[in-house]
Scaffold this motif. Structure first.
Motif, PDB file in Angstrom:
ATOM      1  N   GLY A  51      51.851 -12.475  40.900  1.00  0.00           N
ATOM      2  CA  GLY A  51      52.026 -11.790  42.430  1.00  0.00           C
ATOM      3  C   GLY A  51      53.515 -12.174  42.495  1.00  0.00           C
ATOM      4  N   HIS A  52      53.743 -11.616  43.867  1.00  0.00           N
ATOM      5  CA  HIS A  52      55.099 -12.001  44.315  1.00  0.00           C
ATOM      6  C   HIS A  52      54.951 -13.150  45.328  1.00  0.00           C
ATOM      7  N   GLY A  53      54.089 -13.934  45.599  1.00  0.00           N
ATOM      8  CA  GLY A  53      53.797 -15.258  46.401  1.00  0.00           C
ATOM      9  C   GLY A  53      52.597 -15.628  46.328  1.00  0.00           C
ATOM     10  N   PRO A  54      52.323 -16.729  47.080  1.00  0.00           N
ATOM     11  CA  PRO A  54      50.885 -17.391  47.128  1.00  0.00           C
ATOM     12  C   PRO A  54      49.915 -16.641  47.570  1.00  0.00           C
ATOM     13  N   GLY A  55      48.644 -16.596  46.942  1.00  0.00           N
ATOM     14  CA  GLY A  55      47.596 -15.643  47.154  1.00  0.00           C
ATOM     15  C   GLY A  55      47.764 -14.160  46.562  1.00  0.00           C
ATOM     16  N   GLN A  56      48.559 -14.080  45.866  1.00  0.00           N
ATOM     17  CA  GLN A  56      48.864 -12.638  45.489  1.00  0.00           C
ATOM     18  C   GLN A  56      48.645 -12.685  43.815  1.00  0.00           C
ATOM     19  N   GLU A  57      47.951 -13.696  43.398  1.00  0.00           N
ATOM     20  CA  GLU A  57      47.716 -13.771  41.834  1.00  0.00           C
ATOM     21  C   GLU A  57      46.505 -12.880  41.636  1.00  0.00           C
ATOM     22  N   VAL A  58      46.569 -12.396  40.210  1.00  0.00           N
ATOM     23  CA  VAL A  58      45.814 -11.307  39.885  1.00  0.00           C
ATOM     24  C   VAL A  58      45.118 -11.863  38.803  1.00  0.00           C
ATOM     25  N   LEU A  59      43.475 -12.077  39.087  1.00  0.00           N
ATOM     26  CA  LEU A  59      42.856 -12.909  38.104  1.00  0.00           C
ATOM     27  C   LEU A  59      42.597 -12.027  36.914  1.00  0.00           C
ATOM     28  N   GLN A  60      42.854 -12.717  35.552  1.00  0.00           N
ATOM     29  CA  GLN A  60      42.804 -11.696  34.620  1.00  0.00           C
ATOM     30  C   GLN A  60      41.612 -11.978  33.746  1.00  0.00           C
ATOM     31  N   THR A  61      40.840 -10.910  33.216  1.00  0.00           N
ATOM     32  CA  THR A  61      39.576 -11.165  32.400  1.00  0.00           C
ATOM     33  C   THR A  61      39.922 -10.300  31.325  1.00  0.00           C
ATOM     34  N   GLY A  62      39.033 -10.349  30.165  1.00  0.00           N
ATOM     35  CA  GLY A  62      39.005  -9.636  29.231  1.00  0.00           C
ATOM     36  C   GLY A  62      40.245  -9.947  28.119  1.00  0.00           C
ATOM     37  N   LYS A  63      40.695 -11.435  27.950  1.00  0.00           N
ATOM     38  CA  LYS A  63      41.817 -11.571  27.329  1.00  0.00           C
ATOM     39  C   LYS A  63      41.373 -12.402  26.239  1.00  0.00           C
ATOM     40  N   ARG A  64      40.290 -12.837  25.888  1.00  0.00           N
ATOM     41  CA  ARG A  64      39.891 -13.708  24.810  1.00  0.00           C
ATOM     42  C   ARG A  64      40.286 -13.190  23.485  1.00  0.00           C
ATOM     43  N   GLU A  65      40.291 -12.025  23.294  1.00  0.00           N
ATOM     44  CA  GLU A  65      40.714 -11.608  21.797  1.00  0.00           C
ATOM     45  C   GLU A  65      42.301 -11.110  21.819  1.00  0.00           C
ATOM     46  N   VAL A  66      42.920 -11.225  22.968  1.00  0.00           N
ATOM     47  CA  VAL A  66      44.380 -11.062  22.770  1.00  0.00           C
ATOM     48  C   VAL A  66      45.111 -11.691  21.751  1.00  0.00           C
ATOM     49  N   THR A  67      45.989 -10.779  21.110  1.00  0.00           N
ATOM     50  CA  THR A  67      47.160 -11.301  20.115  1.00  0.00           C
ATOM     51  C   THR A  67      48.361 -11.227  20.456  1.00  0.00           C
ATOM     52  N   LEU A  68      49.105 -11.737  19.726  1.00  0.00           N
ATOM     53  CA  LEU A  68      50.526 -11.748  19.886  1.00  0.00           C
ATOM     54  C   LEU A  68      51.068 -10.480  18.862  1.00  0.00           C
ATOM     55  N   LEU A  69      51.754  -9.360  19.354  1.00  0.00           N
ATOM     56  CA  LEU A  69      52.387  -8.526  18.534  1.00  0.00           C
ATOM     57  C   LEU A  69      53.807  -8.792  18.370  1.00  0.00           C
ATOM     58  N   ASN A  70      54.319  -9.662  19.331  1.00  0.00           N
ATOM     59  CA  ASN A  70      55.768  -9.837  18.947  1.00  0.00           C
ATOM     60  C   ASN A  70      56.257 -10.955  19.802  1.00  0.00           C
ATOM     61  N   LEU A  71      57.194 -11.787  19.563  1.00  0.00           N
ATOM     62  CA  LEU A  71      57.692 -12.868  20.200  1.00  0.00           C
ATOM     63  C   LEU A  71      59.286 -12.822  19.955  1.00  0.00           C
ATOM     64  N   GLU A  72      60.019 -12.779  21.164  1.00  0.00           N
ATOM     65  CA  GLU A  72      61.537 -12.653  20.958  1.00  0.00           C
ATOM     66  C   GLU A  72      62.163 -13.634  21.914  1.00  0.00           C
ATOM     67  N   PRO A  73      63.144 -14.238  21.340  1.00  0.00           N
ATOM     68  CA  PRO A  73      63.710 -15.375  22.130  1.00  0.00           C
ATOM     69  C   PRO A  73      64.567 -14.730  23.257  1.00  0.00           C
ATOM     70  N   VAL A  74      64.558 -15.541  24.359  1.00  0.00           N
ATOM     71  CA  VAL A  74      65.413 -15.138  25.460  1.00  0.00           C
ATOM     72  C   VAL A  74      66.369 -16.235  25.924  1.00  0.00           C
ATOM     73  N   GLY A  75      67.785 -16.118  25.344  1.00  0.00           N
ATOM     74  CA  GLY A  75      68.520 -16.875  25.480  1.00  0.00           C
ATOM     75  C   GLY A  75      68.214 -18.294  24.758  1.00  0.00           C
ATOM     76  N   ASN A  76      68.572 -19.483  25.529  1.00  0.00           N
ATOM     77  CA  ASN A  76      68.369 -20.641  24.827  1.00  0.00           C
ATOM     78  C   ASN A  76      67.371 -21.528  25.877  1.00  0.00           C
ATOM     79  N   TYR A  77      66.418 -20.674  26.526  1.00  0.00           N
ATOM     80  CA  TYR A  77      65.448 -21.266  27.419  1.00  0.00           C
ATOM     81  C   TYR A  77      63.998 -20.816  27.638  1.00  0.00           C
ATOM     82  N   ALA A  78      63.793 -19.673  26.762  1.00  0.00           N
ATOM     83  CA  ALA A  78      62.465 -19.081  26.801  1.00  0.00           C
ATOM     84  C   ALA A  78      62.203 -17.984  25.867  1.00  0.00           C
ATOM     85  N   ILE A  79      60.987 -17.802  25.840  1.00  0.00           N
ATOM     86  CA  ILE A  79      60.681 -16.574  24.847  1.00  0.00           C
ATOM     87  C   ILE A  79      59.759 -15.377  25.506  1.00  0.00           C
ATOM     88  N   LYS A  80      59.800 -14.459  25.029  1.00  0.00           N
ATOM     89  CA  LYS A  80      58.924 -13.233  25.756  1.00  0.00           C
ATOM     90  C   LYS A  80      58.163 -12.688  24.688  1.00  0.00           C
TER      91      LYS A  80
END
Length: 139
Positions: A51-80
């Motif tokens: 969300g964009h602030g406290p209390g706006q989180e969206v509870l995620q379900t149905g993600k147990r079998e999710v996989t990663l299709l791609n993993l790309e570096p973002v600068g020297n500080y993160a991955i996407k």
């Protein structure tokens, strides 16, 4: 969400384990974590999940079998990551990955509690998003 902390150890190695659906990440301080893709997905730092602030989180379900299709570096500080459910808007900074890895037990407990409080099942599909007012009008 954890921000960019200059004191967070840098990752030394990142390995995607597709069959077991975990991201293995080792840091310069010797810490090594195996973070399930599901945990990454339900705690994605994206606005779509957080969300964009406290209390706006969206509870995620149905993600147990999710996989990663791609993993790309973002600068020297993160991955996407791009997840198999199409989600690709979360930037996972090194400190956020360290947080996910080091706090897994508490994060799983919090997720389970939120599911129970919402009367939702971990494996239930995500509910359809309500149509926005703008999409129901034609110009």
């Amino acid at each position: 969400m954890a921000g960019l902390d200059k004191n967070t150890p840098q990752p030394q190695d990142i390995t995607v384990h597709g069959a077991s659906r975990v991201l293995e990440i080792s840091f310069a301080d010797g810490a090594c974590f195996r973070i399930p893709f599901e945990l990454m997905r339900v705690y994605s730092p994206s606005a779509e999940v957080q969300g964009h602030g406290p209390g706006q989180e969206v509870l995620q379900t149905g993600k147990r079998e999710v996989t990663l299709l791609n993993l790309e570096p973002v600068g020297n500080y993160a991955i996407k990551p791009t997840f198999s459910d199409g989600h690709d808007s979360g930037l996972f900074s090194w400190d956020y990955l360290y947080h996910l890895g080091s706090q897994q037990d508490q994060l799983w407990a919090d997720y389970t509690r939120r599911l129970q409080e919402a009367g939702r099942d971990r494996d239930a599909p995500m509910p359809d998003k309500p149509a926005s007012a703008c999409s129901s009008h034609s110009n």
